[in-house]
Write a protein that holds these residues in place. Sequence first.
Motif, mmCIF file in Angstrom:
data_model
loop_
_atom_site.group_PDB
_atom_site.id
_atom_site.type_symbol
_atom_site.label_atom_id
_atom_site.label_comp_id
_atom_site.label_asym_id
_atom_site.label_seq_id
_atom_site.Cartn_x
_atom_site.Cartn_y
_atom_site.Cartn_z
ATOM 1 N N SER A 1 7.777 -2.352 -0.760
ATOM 2 C CA SER A 1 8.957 -3.799 -0.484
ATOM 3 C C SER A 1 8.219 -4.637 0.185
ATOM 4 C CB SER A 1 10.174 -2.811 0.067
ATOM 5 O OG SER A 1 9.608 -2.332 1.221
ATOM 6 N N CYS A 2 8.716 -5.433 0.867
ATOM 7 C CA CYS A 2 8.694 -6.216 1.692
ATOM 8 C C CYS A 2 8.134 -5.837 2.918
ATOM 9 C CB CYS A 2 9.576 -7.492 1.649
ATOM 10 S SG CYS A 2 11.387 -6.381 2.452
ATOM 11 N N SER A 3 8.962 -4.253 3.156
ATOM 12 C CA SER A 3 8.126 -3.596 4.863
ATOM 13 C C SER A 3 6.697 -3.455 4.407
ATOM 14 C CB SER A 3 8.887 -2.760 5.094
ATOM 15 O OG SER A 3 8.510 -1.858 3.834
ATOM 16 N N GLN A 4 6.049 -4.140 2.816
ATOM 17 C CA GLN A 4 4.364 -3.685 3.279
ATOM 18 C C GLN A 4 3.614 -4.289 4.374
ATOM 19 O OE1 GLN A 4 1.914 -5.492 -0.448
ATOM 20 N NE2 GLN A 4 1.849 -2.941 -1.008
ATOM 21 N N ALA A 5 4.315 -6.472 4.304
ATOM 22 C CA ALA A 5 4.020 -7.168 5.467
ATOM 23 C C ALA A 5 3.801 -6.517 6.374
ATOM 24 C CB ALA A 5 5.023 -8.111 4.843
#
Length: 210
Positions: free
Chosen positions: A9-13
Motif C-alpha cells: 500500500s502507500c504505507s510502503q513509502a
Amino acid sequence: MKLYHAPGSCSQAIRIVLEEAGIEAQLIKVDARKHLVEDGSNYYDVNALGYVPLLELDDGAQLREGPVIAQYLADQRPELELAPAPGTMDRYRLLEWLNFLTSEIHKGFIPLLYAVAAGKYVDTARPKLESRFAWVDRQLAGKEFLMGGKFTIADAYLFSLTGWGRADWMKSVYNADIDLTHLRNLQTWYERIRSRAAVQRVLAVEGMLG
C-alpha cells in the motif's frame, strides 16, 4: 513509535522513509481490506478512518496522512535532507509534489483499483491518470530525483505509487490496468530508486523483490 502499515500500500513509502532515515519503529501489519490488525483486533479502534499508514508517537499522539508522516520523520533527521528545511522555497516545492502525488496520482488510482464499483468512470479515470504520469515523466527529464540531485520523501511516495502501475500482482488483484512502459524517464528513475539499499530492504520484507 508504532507504524501501522499494509504491504504494497502507500504505507510502503513511510517504511522507505524510516529505512532511509535510520529511525526505528514498531511495525504493525494491518489487513487493509478486512480492517484487522495482525493480532485480530479491529483496526477501526485504532484509526476511525480505517486506512494506513498511521504513525503513533511515544506520547500516544497519532499522525494519519502519509505525506505528513513522511515530513515528520524527515524532520527528525534534518541532516539527511530527506525534506528541505521548513520555510525555504525548496520545502514549498516539496509540498507541491506531495500534494500533486496525493491528489492526482494516489487518488487517480482509486477508480482503477475498484473498477467494478467505478463502472464506466474507469474509462475517464485511466487516461487522466496516464496523462499525469506522462507529465511526471517530462519533469524527470535530465533529473536524478524529483527534486533534482537529492533523494527526498517525494521520491519514496512516487515509488510506491508507480509500483501500483507496474506490478503484475497489483494488476491481477486490483485490475489497475495502466501502461507506463513507454515513459522512459519514469522507468529509469524507478529502477534507480528501486536499487537503493533502503528500498531493497523494504521490498524484501514485503515480498516484492521478484
